[in-house]
Design a protein around this motif. Structure first.
Motif, PDB file in Angstrom:
ATOM      1  N   GLY A 137       0.974  -1.128   0.037  1.00  0.00           N
ATOM      2  CA  GLY A 137       0.210   0.261   0.023  1.00  0.00           C
ATOM      3  C   GLY A 137       0.761   1.221  -0.376  1.00  0.00           C
ATOM      4  O   GLY A 137       0.059   2.358  -0.659  1.00  0.00           O
ATOM      5  N   LEU A 163      -7.536   1.584  -0.768  1.00  0.00           N
ATOM      6  CA  LEU A 163      -8.031   0.938  -0.004  1.00  0.00           C
ATOM      7  C   LEU A 163      -7.630  -0.945  -0.967  1.00  0.00           C
ATOM      8  O   LEU A 163      -7.933  -1.233  -0.799  1.00  0.00           O
ATOM      9  CB  LEU A 163      -9.601   1.014  -0.027  1.00  0.00           C
ATOM     10  CG  LEU A 163      -9.557   2.171   1.494  1.00  0.00           C
ATOM     11  CD1 LEU A 163     -11.044   2.585   1.574  1.00  0.00           C
ATOM     12  CD2 LEU A 163      -8.717   1.830   2.732  1.00  0.00           C
ATOM     13  N   GLU A 164      -8.767   0.197  -2.079  1.00  0.00           N
ATOM     14  CA  GLU A 164      -8.191  -0.999  -3.511  1.00  0.00           C
ATOM     15  C   GLU A 164      -7.362  -1.708  -4.021  1.00  0.00           C
ATOM     16  O   GLU A 164      -6.317  -3.289  -3.863  1.00  0.00           O
ATOM     17  CB  GLU A 164      -8.887  -1.353  -4.635  1.00  0.00           C
ATOM     18  CG  GLU A 164     -10.248  -0.708  -4.461  1.00  0.00           C
ATOM     19  CD  GLU A 164     -10.917   0.794  -5.722  1.00  0.00           C
ATOM     20  OE1 GLU A 164     -11.668   0.515  -5.966  1.00  0.00           O
ATOM     21  OE2 GLU A 164      -9.988   0.981  -6.584  1.00  0.00           O
TER      22      GLU A 164
END
Length: 285
Positions: A137, A163-164
């Motif tokens: 991330g 978030l994806e």
């Protein structure tokens, strides 16, 4: 009378793992912190991990964008089209890194110390997976920071894209851990992971529109689960679609799956990969 000095072997059993939440979550947190510490003390790793997606975006995108024979009227900005694929590519590096670290842990004996610890083995897998996903991330966030280069607007929707990316990074990391508990040799592991991840990226629709492909290639792209991750990020990123709707839509028998269904597929695959990795890890000696 002959006297022997040999003492009988003493079997020392490992302490039994408990189900108390504190004991279950503590190894998860410790292994997550280990991955974060590795990342913090090795900024070169982060920089090198961004080289490939940035070259992918800036060099390939700029070169194809300048080529007049690619239908410039329809392909308004190829860099904008490539950008979601470049972001997804950036989060796959931690999957390889976490898997390699687990293979090395087995080789130098650290894994054996983990296995005799009084903790659930699934918590070890989960801690490593969360550490790798968080690292991925961070990589994705670094690439998103230059979204303006590709004409993507800076809006709160970028947070949804983060978030994806965390979910996609978790899938990559889970697959890397599954490979690491299956393949024991470092060299073999690197070859297996490279051969596994490269087709996932090539046939994900990251570099070409999913619509209008030849039959066999269209089938491969639609069977590739990463296709739906790239499509979800592409549809979430702000700034509009650089391609016409007829070229960019991913259709299954005329139906375009919603983003939530695409993310649900990725999440389901994460659960399956982590379950298989935990099962294999539990049988490790």
């Amino acid at each position: 009378m002959t006297r022997t000095d040999t003492l009988p072997a003493v079997q020392v059993a490992a302490p039994a793992a408990t189900d108390r939440p504190r004991h279950v979550l503590r190894p998860v947190a410790l292994l997550w912190r280990r991955e974060m510490t590795r990342l913090r003390h090795n900024p070169t790793r982060l920089a090198l991990g961004l080289v490939t997606p940035l070259l992918f975006l800036l060099v390939l995108g700029t070169g194809l964008n300048a080529a007049g024979g690619l239908g410039q009227a329809q392909l308004h900005d190829y860099r904008a089209f490539l950008f979601p694929g470049a972001v997804v590519m950036s989060v796959q590096a931690p999957a390889i890194a976490v898997g390699i670290s687990l293979v090395w842990d087995r080789r130098i004996g650290v894994l054996r110390q983990m296995l005799v610890a009084p903790v659930k083995r699934w918590s070890i897998v989960l801690g490593l997976a969360l550490g790798g996903a968080t690292t991925g991330g961070i990589y994705g966030l670094a690439v998103l920071a230059i979204a303006g280069v590709a004409g993507v607007h800076y809006t709160p929707m970028l947070l949804v894209a983060v978030l994806e990316l965390l979910l996609i990074a978790l899938l990559f990391t889970a697959l890397g851990l599954l490979a690491a508990v299956t393949v024991r040799q470092v060299d073999t592991f690197q070859i297996v992971v490279s051969l596994g991840l490269m087709p996932l990226m090539l046939f994900s629709g990251a570099m070409f529109p999913p619509a209008g492909l030849p039959g066999w290639l269209d089938a491969v792209v639609k069977l590739n689960p990463l296709t739906y991750g790239v499509d979800a990020v592409r549809r979430t990123l702000p700034g509009g679609n650089p391609l016409g709707a007829g070229q960019s839509r991913l259709l299954l028998w005329g139906w375009q799956p919603p983003v939530i269904a695409e993310l649900g597929l990725i999440a389901s695959l994460c659960v399956v990969a982590l379950s298989l990795a935990t099962h294999r890890f539990s049988r490790s000696q």
